[in-house]
Every structure is written in C-alpha cells, then in structure tokens.
Design a protein around this motif. Structure first.
Motif, PDB file in Angstrom:
ATOM      1  N   ASP A 116       5.976  16.644  -6.397  1.00  0.00           N
ATOM      2  CA  ASP A 116       7.436  16.769  -6.509  1.00  0.00           C
ATOM      3  C   ASP A 116       7.981  15.844  -7.597  1.00  0.00           C
ATOM      4  O   ASP A 116       8.847  16.238  -8.375  1.00  0.00           O
ATOM      5  CB  ASP A 116       8.114  16.451  -5.176  1.00  0.00           C
ATOM      6  CG  ASP A 116       7.861  17.515  -4.116  1.00  0.00           C
ATOM      7  OD1 ASP A 116       7.392  18.620  -4.479  1.00  0.00           O
ATOM      8  OD2 ASP A 116       8.118  17.230  -2.931  1.00  0.00           O
ATOM      9  N   LEU A 117       7.472  14.616  -7.656  1.00  0.00           N
ATOM     10  CA  LEU A 117       7.911  13.673  -8.702  1.00  0.00           C
ATOM     11  C   LEU A 117       7.563  14.201 -10.086  1.00  0.00           C
ATOM     12  O   LEU A 117       8.384  14.128 -11.009  1.00  0.00           O
ATOM     13  CB  LEU A 117       7.259  12.307  -8.505  1.00  0.00           C
ATOM     14  CG  LEU A 117       7.843  11.398  -7.464  1.00  0.00           C
ATOM     15  CD1 LEU A 117       6.999  10.135  -7.335  1.00  0.00           C
ATOM     16  CD2 LEU A 117       9.273  11.028  -7.798  1.00  0.00           C
ATOM     17  N   SER A 118       6.360  14.705 -10.239  1.00  0.00           N
ATOM     18  CA  SER A 118       5.931  15.232 -11.536  1.00  0.00           C
ATOM     19  C   SER A 118       6.787  16.423 -11.947  1.00  0.00           C
ATOM     20  O   SER A 118       7.212  16.532 -13.101  1.00  0.00           O
ATOM     21  CB  SER A 118       4.456  15.645 -11.484  1.00  0.00           C
ATOM     22  OG  SER A 118       3.640  14.523 -11.245  1.00  0.00           O
ATOM     23  N   ALA A 119       7.069  17.311 -11.003  1.00  0.00           N
ATOM     24  CA  ALA A 119       7.895  18.486 -11.304  1.00  0.00           C
ATOM     25  C   ALA A 119       9.317  18.079 -11.669  1.00  0.00           C
ATOM     26  O   ALA A 119       9.913  18.628 -12.597  1.00  0.00           O
ATOM     27  CB  ALA A 119       7.907  19.441 -10.112  1.00  0.00           C
ATOM     28  N   ALA A 120       9.874  17.098 -10.948  1.00  0.00           N
ATOM     29  CA  ALA A 120      11.228  16.622 -11.247  1.00  0.00           C
ATOM     30  C   ALA A 120      11.283  15.971 -12.627  1.00  0.00           C
ATOM     31  O   ALA A 120      12.236  16.172 -13.384  1.00  0.00           O
ATOM     32  CB  ALA A 120      11.701  15.645 -10.178  1.00  0.00           C
ATOM     33  N   THR A 121      10.259  15.208 -12.956  1.00  0.00           N
ATOM     34  CA  THR A 121      10.196  14.579 -14.274  1.00  0.00           C
ATOM     35  C   THR A 121      10.090  15.644 -15.359  1.00  0.00           C
ATOM     36  O   THR A 121      10.776  15.560 -16.382  1.00  0.00           O
ATOM     37  CB  THR A 121       9.000  13.607 -14.348  1.00  0.00           C
ATOM     38  OG1 THR A 121       9.189  12.586 -13.366  1.00  0.00           O
ATOM     39  CG2 THR A 121       8.883  12.973 -15.720  1.00  0.00           C
ATOM     40  N   ASP A 122       9.253  16.654 -15.138  1.00  0.00           N
ATOM     41  CA  ASP A 122       9.135  17.756 -16.098  1.00  0.00           C
ATOM     42  C   ASP A 122      10.481  18.434 -16.311  1.00  0.00           C
ATOM     43  O   ASP A 122      10.864  18.737 -17.446  1.00  0.00           O
ATOM     44  CB  ASP A 122       8.119  18.791 -15.623  1.00  0.00           C
ATOM     45  CG  ASP A 122       6.687  18.335 -15.797  1.00  0.00           C
ATOM     46  OD1 ASP A 122       6.449  17.358 -16.530  1.00  0.00           O
ATOM     47  OD2 ASP A 122       5.798  18.969 -15.187  1.00  0.00           O
ATOM     48  N   ALA A 123      11.204  18.676 -15.224  1.00  0.00           N
ATOM     49  CA  ALA A 123      12.507  19.346 -15.326  1.00  0.00           C
ATOM     50  C   ALA A 123      13.506  18.486 -16.101  1.00  0.00           C
ATOM     51  O   ALA A 123      14.255  18.999 -16.940  1.00  0.00           O
ATOM     52  CB  ALA A 123      13.050  19.655 -13.930  1.00  0.00           C
ATOM     53  N   ARG A 124      13.518  17.161 -15.842  1.00  0.00           N
ATOM     54  CA  ARG A 124      14.424  16.258 -16.582  1.00  0.00           C
ATOM     55  C   ARG A 124      14.085  16.233 -18.066  1.00  0.00           C
ATOM     56  O   ARG A 124      14.969  16.279 -18.919  1.00  0.00           O
ATOM     57  CB  ARG A 124      14.363  14.844 -16.007  1.00  0.00           C
ATOM     58  CG  ARG A 124      15.272  14.610 -14.835  1.00  0.00           C
ATOM     59  CD  ARG A 124      15.431  13.131 -14.538  1.00  0.00           C
ATOM     60  NE  ARG A 124      14.190  12.454 -14.217  1.00  0.00           N
ATOM     61  CZ  ARG A 124      13.626  12.434 -13.019  1.00  0.00           C
ATOM     62  NH1 ARG A 124      14.184  13.071 -12.017  1.00  0.00           N
ATOM     63  NH2 ARG A 124      12.505  11.783 -12.807  1.00  0.00           N
TER      64      ARG A 124
END
Length: 160
Positions: A116-124
């Motif tokens: 989830d952290l990696s996906a959120a960082t990718d989205a940002r």
C-alpha cells in the motif's frame, strides 16, 4: 531495531504510516529471519539446491540493513528506509514461506502495508510528474498561438 525515526527518513511516509510499519515489522522481522535462516541452511545441505542461496542471503542482508536503519538503495546516497526495498525483500521471504508457517500471517500483513505504501508513493510521484508536465506544457501552448497570430498580423500588414 526499526524505529519510526528510521522509517521517517523516507519523506513519502507519514508519522502514522511509520508507526504502522514499525508495529508490523516488529512482529514479522524475527519470523522472517527464522524462515530465511532455516531455508538457507536446508538449501546448503541439498546436493542440488532448489532455491538461489546467494539471493536468499542477500535478502537476509537487506532485511538486516532495513532493520538497523543503514539500508542504502544507492551507494552514493545516505541511509534511508525504502518501502520498495522492504516490500521486495518481504515478498522474497513469502516466496519461501510455507503457507502453514505460524509466523506467515504477520509477514503477509507487513507485505500488504508495504505494498500500500509503495502504491501510494507511485501515485504521488505520478501525479507530481503529470502536474509538472502540465505546467511545462502550458507556457508553450500560450506562446505558440500568440506567435502564430503575430505572424498572421505581420503578413496581413505587409500585404495591405
């Protein structure tokens, strides 16, 4: 031992997210070490190992570096917690973890949080890059038609 301060060396991770990662890491890390130690030991005893022992040793090393707070994703950069590296290492542990292992649940929960952290960082990062591209394109769009209008006016004035 992984701390919130260590996790917060990554500017993309909030205080609440860091607390959650540390909580899950504290539960899962000893299990991951045990799993890797057992698999590596067993693989070394096989005549023909079924797993890449050197790669598993590298995963164990990276997990230790992440836990101690001295992981460096790049040799030139300073130590920083990397959700991507942690997620990759945890994923590698899960690849060698038997489904019935008593500590598997904690490792899976940590993997989910890191994903989830990696996906959120990718989205940002994607949103930031798109905003930069839009800002960079906007002045060119404004200049382009103005130049065209100016050229039309100058050619009209010259023909009149």
């Amino acid at each position: 031992m992984l701390t919130t301060e260590t996790v917060r060396t990554n500017p993309n991770i909030s205080e609440d997210q860091a607390l959650r990662v540390v909580e899950l890491w504290t539960i899962a890390y000893p299990e991951m070490r045990t799993i890797l130690d057992r698999v590596i030991k067993a693989q070394r005893e096989f005549e023909k190992p079924t797993r890449d022992v050197k790669q598993l040793e590298q995963v164990r090393l990276e997990l230790g570096q992440l836990d101690r707070g001295n992981y460096r994703g790049c040799t030139r950069g300073g130590p920083m917690f990397s959700a991507y590296a942690a997620h990759g290492a945890v994923h590698d542990v899960l690849n060698v973890t038997p489904l019935g292992h008593p500590g598997a649940g904690g490792v899976y929960r940590l993997a989910g949080e890191l994903a989830d952290l990696s996906a959120a960082t990718d989205a940002r990062i994607r949103a930031r890059d798109e905003a930069r591209a839009a800002r960079a394109a906007t002045p060119l769009d404004r200049v382009g038609p103005q130049r065209a209008d100016s050229e039309e006016q100058s050619t009209q004035g010259a023909s009149a």
